[in-house]
Design an enzyme around this catalytic site. Sequence first.
Site, PDB file in Angstrom:
ATOM      1  N   LYS A 278     115.119  18.284  67.791  1.00 55.92           N
ATOM      2  CA  LYS A 278     116.520  18.037  67.443  1.00 55.92           C
ATOM      3  C   LYS A 278     117.448  18.536  68.544  1.00 55.92           C
ATOM      4  O   LYS A 278     117.222  19.607  69.136  1.00 55.92           O
ATOM      5  CB  LYS A 278     116.835  18.719  66.106  1.00 55.92           C
ATOM      6  CG  LYS A 278     118.232  18.415  65.563  1.00 55.92           C
ATOM      7  CD  LYS A 278     118.432  19.037  64.195  1.00 55.92           C
ATOM      8  CE  LYS A 278     119.808  18.756  63.628  1.00 55.92           C
ATOM      9  NZ  LYS A 278     119.999  19.323  62.274  1.00 55.92           N
TER      10      LYS A 278
ATOM     11  N   SER B 290     121.690  16.412  58.873  1.00 55.61           N
ATOM     12  CA  SER B 290     122.033  16.204  60.270  1.00 55.61           C
ATOM     13  C   SER B 290     120.839  15.917  61.182  1.00 55.61           C
ATOM     14  O   SER B 290     121.005  15.531  62.341  1.00 55.61           O
ATOM     15  CB  SER B 290     122.751  17.458  60.803  1.00 55.61           C
ATOM     16  OG  SER B 290     121.907  18.613  60.705  1.00 55.61           O
TER      17      SER B 290
ATOM     18  N   SER C 162     119.862  19.447  55.608  1.00 57.29           N
ATOM     19  CA  SER C 162     119.688  18.593  56.775  1.00 57.29           C
ATOM     20  C   SER C 162     118.255  18.348  57.221  1.00 57.29           C
ATOM     21  O   SER C 162     118.033  17.609  58.183  1.00 57.29           O
ATOM     22  CB  SER C 162     120.482  19.173  57.950  1.00 57.29           C
ATOM     23  OG  SER C 162     121.862  19.079  57.694  1.00 57.29           O
TER      24      SER C 162
END
Length: 425
Positions: free
Chosen positions: A66, A135, A159
């Site tokens: 990420k 996210s 997330s």
Amino acid sequence: MSYPLGLLAVHRAFREGTLSPADYLATCIQRADEVEPWLKAFCHRLPADQLAGGEGPLAGVPIGVKDIIATAGIPTTNGSRVYADHVPDQDAPIVARIKQLGGIVFGKTVSTEFAWRSPGPTVNPHNPQHTPGGSSSGSAAAVAAGIVPMALGTQTVGSVVRPAAYCGIVGFKPSFGAIVRDGVHPLAQSLDHVGFLTRSVEDAAFAFGLLADGADAGAAAQAVEGDVLPAASSLRLGVVRPPIWDRVSAEQNQAFEAALDTLRRAGASVEPLALPERYWQGFEAAEIILAAEAAAIFNELVTQHPDLTSPQLKELVVAGNAISAPRYIWARQLQASLQQELPRHLSGLDGILTAPAPGEAPEGLAYTGDASFCALWTMLGVPALTMPIARSARGLPLGLQVIGGFGEDARLLRTARVVEAQLAN
């Protein structure tokens, strides 16, 4: 050999010599080349000649990271135009650990801006007209699309769990602090977690066994493969339907009830768990903690870069600045109190079952979905995992969330593996 393979299946194939790392990596690159033009799971991919791994249990395994997690020599933008040219000098410890175990950083996966609510371009691999969630948008989409067998995500509210549920994969948020968070851009330090997105629960268990702080990586595969799982008939599971259950869609509720029925037929004890009303104040407390801590982190940044930061981030900072010290202290005290009390409510249970999200991924990309069904468990810092259990009428995944006690990650993963096996039958 069929693809896509899961993390542990890749490890076994390499170990047994039925698949070469070079051939597998080539397949992952080919898959990315095929789908990335429309999927947009990655904000930065490394050239093939830079995808070199080392020795160890992750040798030759490509992993998505990420974009709020620091990677040495690789752009880490935090999903923000402010950091568009940011290239860290050092890896975050979790990335260094992956490399130490032979893993390959395949690329940086799209994150919403600073892991908050301004989405990137990633679409849902099951239907590009729908959000993949956030996210950890790119990480979920990359695993679901078969590009990589595992990706790193983070969760401050929902997330990891929510995008995994929307994309039809497994998302595992370990206990707070179980994965070192250094080198991960914070959103709210009292709530931030690092987690894993994988194709199965055993893959999540393998990843946790390798990457948890203090883990014995050499024994991780053996621990998962040789683990004696409890019988389904021995499981005692509590069902939690929070006061916001009226947000759950008819399809999600039907899938949830069908899963409970399947577990009961397998002999598991599946009974309602009534948490005290004060636990539902945790929704408000989580919002207070997140906003106050985020304001302290981002106040200067949004002031200095008003043209490069989103309205969502600015609104969060404004909300956080409006929170008084007594309100923040109340929220933190409630968090600590509920955490201390929870083991008593979980006594005798192997896990909690609840929904990971209200239903299928919402249509459109502007809204990454309702994270409320994850918020309490994140605030409590307990391990949480989602697995796919059904599809909606539009073919989008629906999930089941399984919760464990703090620090009881291995037990939760064993429970979830049994649940997954029963629901697959």
